[in-house]
Design an enzyme around this catalytic site. Sequence first.
Site, short mmCIF file in Angstrom:
data_model
loop_
_atom_site.label_atom_id
_atom_site.label_comp_id
_atom_site.label_asym_id
_atom_site.label_seq_id
_atom_site.Cartn_x
_atom_site.Cartn_y
_atom_site.Cartn_z
N SER A 57 0.83 -1.20 0.00
CA SER A 57 0.00 0.00 0.00
C SER A 57 0.88 1.26 0.00
CB SER A 57 -0.97 -0.06 1.19
OG SER A 57 -2.02 0.82 0.99
N ASP B 218 -10.27 -5.72 -2.94
CA ASP B 218 -9.64 -4.70 -2.10
C ASP B 218 -10.49 -3.43 -2.20
OD1 ASP B 218 -8.03 -2.52 -1.36
OD2 ASP B 218 -6.19 -3.52 -1.97
N HIS C 247 -7.41 -6.05 1.07
CA HIS C 247 -6.19 -5.24 1.27
C HIS C 247 -5.41 -5.67 2.52
CE1 HIS C 247 -4.07 -1.53 0.12
NE2 HIS C 247 -3.99 -1.19 1.38
N1 LIG Z 1 -7.41 2.82 9.40
C1 LIG Z 1 -7.88 2.83 8.09
C2 LIG Z 1 -6.98 2.13 7.06
C3 LIG Z 1 -5.77 1.49 7.64
C4 LIG Z 1 -5.25 0.33 6.81
O1 LIG Z 1 -5.96 -0.41 6.17
N2 LIG Z 1 -3.94 0.21 6.82
C5 LIG Z 1 -3.28 -0.83 6.07
C6 LIG Z 1 -2.40 -0.20 5.05
S1 LIG Z 1 -3.35 0.86 4.00
C7 LIG Z 1 -2.22 1.68 3.02
O2 LIG Z 1 -1.16 2.05 3.29
C8 LIG Z 1 -2.50 -1.71 7.03
O3 LIG Z 1 -1.53 -2.31 6.67
N3 LIG Z 1 -2.99 -1.78 8.28
C9 LIG Z 1 -2.32 -2.51 9.34
C10 LIG Z 1 -2.78 -3.92 9.55
O4 LIG Z 1 -2.14 -4.60 10.42
O5 LIG Z 1 -3.71 -4.39 8.90
C11 LIG Z 1 -9.24 2.18 8.06
O6 LIG Z 1 -9.49 1.48 9.03
O7 LIG Z 1 -9.93 2.37 7.06
#
Ligand SMILES: N[C@@H](CCC(=O)N[C@@H](CSC=O)C(=O)NCC(=O)O)C(=O)O
Length: 284
Positions: free
Chosen positions: A149, A227, A262
């Site tokens: 991401s 995603d 995602h």
């Molecule tokens: N907090 C937001 C989105 C947060 C999210 O989905 N973060 C992803 C990376 S998104 C792009 O850089 C991530 O890797 N989160 C950490 C995990 O451990 O999953 C929401 O909730 O929409």
Amino acid sequence: MALQQVSCNKIFGGYQKVFSHPSKELACDMKFAIYLPPESETRKVPVLYWLSGLTCTEENFVIKAGAQRYAAEHNICIVCPDTSPRNVNLPGEDDSYDFGSGAGFYLNATQEPWKKHYNMYNYVTKELIALISENFPVVPGKQSICGHSMGGHGALICALKNPGLYSSVSAFAPISNPINAPWGQKAFQGYLGSAESGQWKEWDATELAAVYNGVPMELLIDQGTEDNFYKQKQLLPENLVAAAAKNDRLKCVLQMREGYDHSYFYIASFIGEHIGYHAKFLNA
Ligand SMILES: N[C@@H](CCC(=O)N[C@@H](CSC=O)C(=O)NCC(=O)O)C(=O)O
């Protein structure tokens, strides 16, 4: 440079460790995770840098991706830095998940008050590489880069801006064309100033792919069809594919994964393939 070990756990015959250290580029203390595979006890091994996405620290990848099994198999060290400077007391640094803490975007900020600390690009491509080769049993100069991401985009720009520095590059669901996506526009406005400043294109993978003039390079892009951020047009991998298709020094491979979202469930499903891909270059 003072490295302090924060944790150490044996896993798949190697060691998963976390260190903290004072960073010159970021003017604060930073943490990174490092997986040292079994053979690193007797010889130097190559390194895969992993850049995580929004809201992550150095921990998410280590506890969720299941990468250590494959890194042990291929005898590759994996280094995963935190995603931004921390606790630097800038106004608003902790106000939103997609800007400031946990959202460094792997660029060098030019705007006040961010520019003193938010230099993740220099940190990843210079300071961290030097720190790792000075302090761990790794083959100097033998490194690849991968991410997810925001971090997938970070991996792409680090490779596109430094031809030859990385042996290979791959990305899971990268924000491929941030200047045309809400996440990227918000971050670039804050860190780089308005679009009219002319700085945005220097930090956008699709724009960099259009003008790339270095050694021939393959960009391996992975994307889940379910995603939500892809559906909301935050990621735009097709724009990167189109730009690379017009540049005969680049080959961009987009692997669509039916039904995947995602999350780290998706990353865990394909991290073995990506590590195997990088191992072909790193162990050649
Ligand atoms: N907090 C937001 C989105 C947060 C999210 O989905 N973060 C992803 C990376 S998104 C792009 O850089 C991530 O890797 N989160 C950490 C995990 O451990 O999953 C929401 O909730 O929409």
